[in-house]
Design an enzyme around this catalytic site. Structure first.
Site, PDB file in Angstrom:
ATOM      1  N   ARG A  46     -42.482   0.758   0.184  1.00  0.00           N
ATOM      2  CA  ARG A  46     -41.284   0.065   0.689  1.00  0.00           C
ATOM      3  C   ARG A  46     -41.628  -0.620   2.003  1.00  0.00           C
ATOM      4  O   ARG A  46     -41.224  -1.746   2.268  1.00  0.00           O
ATOM      5  CB  ARG A  46     -40.109   1.049   0.872  1.00  0.00           C
ATOM      6  CG  ARG A  46     -38.936   0.388   1.571  1.00  0.00           C
ATOM      7  CD  ARG A  46     -37.606   1.136   1.539  1.00  0.00           C
ATOM      8  NE  ARG A  46     -37.675   2.556   1.381  1.00  0.00           N
ATOM      9  CZ  ARG A  46     -37.981   3.430   2.361  1.00  0.00           C
ATOM     10  NH1 ARG A  46     -38.252   2.993   3.574  1.00  0.00           N
ATOM     11  NH2 ARG A  46     -38.023   4.714   2.108  1.00  0.00           N
ATOM     12  N   TYR A  98     -23.847 -21.236  -2.229  1.00  0.00           N
ATOM     13  CA  TYR A  98     -24.003 -20.405  -3.410  1.00  0.00           C
ATOM     14  C   TYR A  98     -22.873 -19.370  -3.467  1.00  0.00           C
ATOM     15  O   TYR A  98     -22.549 -18.744  -2.446  1.00  0.00           O
ATOM     16  CB  TYR A  98     -25.371 -19.720  -3.338  1.00  0.00           C
ATOM     17  CG  TYR A  98     -25.631 -18.795  -4.486  1.00  0.00           C
ATOM     18  CD1 TYR A  98     -25.801 -19.290  -5.774  1.00  0.00           C
ATOM     19  CD2 TYR A  98     -25.707 -17.421  -4.297  1.00  0.00           C
ATOM     20  CE1 TYR A  98     -26.023 -18.439  -6.832  1.00  0.00           C
ATOM     21  CE2 TYR A  98     -25.938 -16.565  -5.356  1.00  0.00           C
ATOM     22  CZ  TYR A  98     -26.099 -17.087  -6.623  1.00  0.00           C
ATOM     23  OH  TYR A  98     -26.324 -16.238  -7.670  1.00  0.00           O
ATOM     24  N   ASP A 170     -30.753 -21.956   3.893  1.00  0.00           N
ATOM     25  CA  ASP A 170     -31.141 -21.564   2.544  1.00  0.00           C
ATOM     26  C   ASP A 170     -31.838 -22.771   1.912  1.00  0.00           C
ATOM     27  O   ASP A 170     -31.206 -23.796   1.652  1.00  0.00           O
ATOM     28  CB  ASP A 170     -29.882 -21.152   1.755  1.00  0.00           C
ATOM     29  CG  ASP A 170     -30.196 -20.685   0.337  1.00  0.00           C
ATOM     30  OD1 ASP A 170     -31.200 -21.158  -0.246  1.00  0.00           O
ATOM     31  OD2 ASP A 170     -29.428 -19.866  -0.201  1.00  0.00           O
ATOM     32  N   LYS A 195     -35.646 -19.145  -8.426  1.00  0.00           N
ATOM     33  CA  LYS A 195     -35.423 -20.507  -8.900  1.00  0.00           C
ATOM     34  C   LYS A 195     -36.748 -21.276  -8.982  1.00  0.00           C
ATOM     35  O   LYS A 195     -37.603 -20.907  -9.738  1.00  0.00           O
ATOM     36  CB  LYS A 195     -34.374 -21.180  -8.024  1.00  0.00           C
ATOM     37  CG  LYS A 195     -33.165 -20.274  -7.683  1.00  0.00           C
ATOM     38  CD  LYS A 195     -32.348 -19.864  -8.892  1.00  0.00           C
ATOM     39  CE  LYS A 195     -31.331 -18.769  -8.626  1.00  0.00           C
ATOM     40  NZ  LYS A 195     -30.401 -18.977  -7.535  1.00  0.00           N
TER      41      LYS A 195
HETATM   42  C1  LIG Z   1     -29.538 -18.128  -6.756  1.00  0.00           C
HETATM   43  C2  LIG Z   1     -29.285 -18.441  -5.346  1.00  0.00           C
HETATM   44  C3  LIG Z   1     -29.170 -17.428  -4.393  1.00  0.00           C
HETATM   45  C4  LIG Z   1     -29.210 -15.958  -4.761  1.00  0.00           C
HETATM   46  O1  LIG Z   1     -30.472 -15.580  -5.222  1.00  0.00           O
HETATM   47  P1  LIG Z   1     -30.719 -14.407  -6.303  1.00  0.00           P
HETATM   48  O2  LIG Z   1     -32.192 -14.433  -6.468  1.00  0.00           O
HETATM   49  O3  LIG Z   1     -29.954 -14.776  -7.531  1.00  0.00           O
HETATM   50  O4  LIG Z   1     -30.208 -13.149  -5.688  1.00  0.00           O
HETATM   51  C5  LIG Z   1     -28.991 -17.802  -3.065  1.00  0.00           C
HETATM   52  N1  LIG Z   1     -28.918 -19.093  -2.705  1.00  0.00           N
HETATM   53  C6  LIG Z   1     -29.018 -20.093  -3.603  1.00  0.00           C
HETATM   54  C7  LIG Z   1     -28.926 -21.517  -3.130  1.00  0.00           C
HETATM   55  C8  LIG Z   1     -29.204 -19.811  -4.949  1.00  0.00           C
HETATM   56  O5  LIG Z   1     -29.276 -20.813  -5.834  1.00  0.00           O
END
Ligand SMILES: *Cc1c(COP(=O)(O)O)cnc(C)c1O
Length: 378
Positions: A46, A98, A170, A195
């Protein structure tokens, strides 16, 4: 090294012990200590794991940052970053973000006394006007999810720093291949690695990258204390995915530009949101701060077309949550990714029921256009 080479040779390039060209999967929870208080740099997975450390160094290299951290999901990364704040603190947040980010702010951190205020971050003056003593950070996505609203990151960074606040970005939609927010002045970069970074819709992961040692130390502490870390095997899969990021993004974007231009001139839609279109309000800022517009497109079907039938009639493009994979995915933000956002806020920012979000894959662009057209017409 240029970014295209860093994608393949950044981080820890291969394995020094055996010469293996790939970083091994260190599938272990703990490590032998040679004597009381004497270890070989690893104690417990961890806290630290060599496969995770490799992808953490890789994402830091790509974002031109000093410190990288890998998490079990984008939201585990966001959870850890939000844990920097304490009761009484307030965050200014982009008005389209998101849905899960909204959910954790509204239903988790608000209960701990950390509040948020939604602002249209594409207008920097609105951000400056909303800053008060309680505000500790500005949190933006650019382009934002799902309306692809572009925020001028350098301008917002300057405003945030003038008032002694942090800027959190982000960067999921563009990846460091197209945009490097730390270089534009951001303090903390967040990713859902699920993604484009992973790119194959097969792994959930998240990342955080920072330059400041003090923020990094606090985040490493929180990463270990909260424990939402990326597993060794998933760290390996992320390294593998990232190697092809450049070629994938180029093709994603080429397809997206063609589809966005087709949609705009098709007569089927009343609106196309894509910062690669000259008609998009974010076009100029996007061009200034990023190396491309990415491959996410949102559009609103004209009233005479039934969006429910459209979703049902698609044959090649898959109706699914998520984005950024090699296959094209389509979603209905109002009932899927952004259902956590109250209807009145959704309406106010433009997440209407007819809004369709398309993650353009790397299939043949003409096949994708043909599928969209037959589904709209049906
Ligand atoms: C999918 C997404 C998240 C969250 O990520 P996870 O891997 O699904 O927890 C956060 N920000 C954006 C812009 C996203 O597309």
């Amino acid at each position: 090294m240029k970014l295209d080479s860093l994608l393949i040779h950044g981080g820890i390039d291969g394995d020094n012990t055996t010469g293996a060209v790939n970083v091994p999967v260190y599938q272990t929870s703990t490590y032998k200590q040679d004597a009381l208080g004497v270890n070989r740099g690893w104690e417990y997975s961890r806290t630290g794991n060599p496969t995770r450390a490799a992808v953490e160094k890789l994402i830091a290299d790509l974002e031109v940052g000093k410190y990288g951290m890998a998490f079990a999901s984008g939201l585990a990364a966001i959870n850890t970053v939000l844990s920097l704040f304490k009761s009484g603190d307030k965050l200014l947040v982009s008005d389209n973000i998101y849905g899960g980010t909204f959910r954790i702010l509204d239903n988790v951190f608000k209960n701990f006394g950390i509040s948020y205020e939604i602002v249209n971050s594409s207008d920097s003056a609105l951000i400056e006007a909303a800053i008060d003593d309680d505000v500790k950070a500005v949190y933006v996505e650019s382009p934002a999810n799902p309306l692809l609203t572009v925020t001028d990151i350098a301008e917002v960074a300057e405003i945030a720093h003038k008032h002694n606040k942090l800027l959190i970005v982000d960067n999921t939609f563009l990846t460091p291949y197209l945009q490097r927010p730390l270089s534009l002045g951001a303090d903390i970069v967040i990713h859902s690695g699920t993604k484009y970074l992973g790119g194959h819709s097969d792994t959930i992961s998240g990342f955080v990258v920072v330059n400041d040692k003090e923020i990094a130390d606090r985040l490493y502490y929180l990463q270990n204390a909260i424990g939402g870390v990326l597993a060794p095997w998933d760290s390996f899969l992320m390294i593998r995915g990232i190697k092809t990021l450049a070629v994938r993004m180029e093709r994603h974007q080429k397809n997206a530009q063609k589809i966005a231009e087709w949609l705009e001139n098709s007569g089927y839609v009343s609106k196309v949101y894509y910062p690669g279109l000259k008609s998009d309000p974010g076009y100029e800022v996007q061009k200034k701060q990023a190396d491309g517009p990415g491959a996410m497109i949102s559009f609103v079907l004209k009233e005479e077309y039934d969006y429910r039938k459209f979703f049902k009639s698609l044959k090649l493009i898959t109706l699914a949550e998520s984005l950024g994979g090699v296959e094209s995915l389509v979603c209905h933000p109002a009932s899927m990714t952004h259902a956590a956002i109250p209807a009145d806020i959704r309406k106010k920012v433009g997440i209407v029921d007819e809004l369709i979000r398309l993650s353009v894959g790397i299939e043949d662009a003409d096949d994708l256009i043909a599928d969209l057209e037959q589904a709209i017409k049906s």
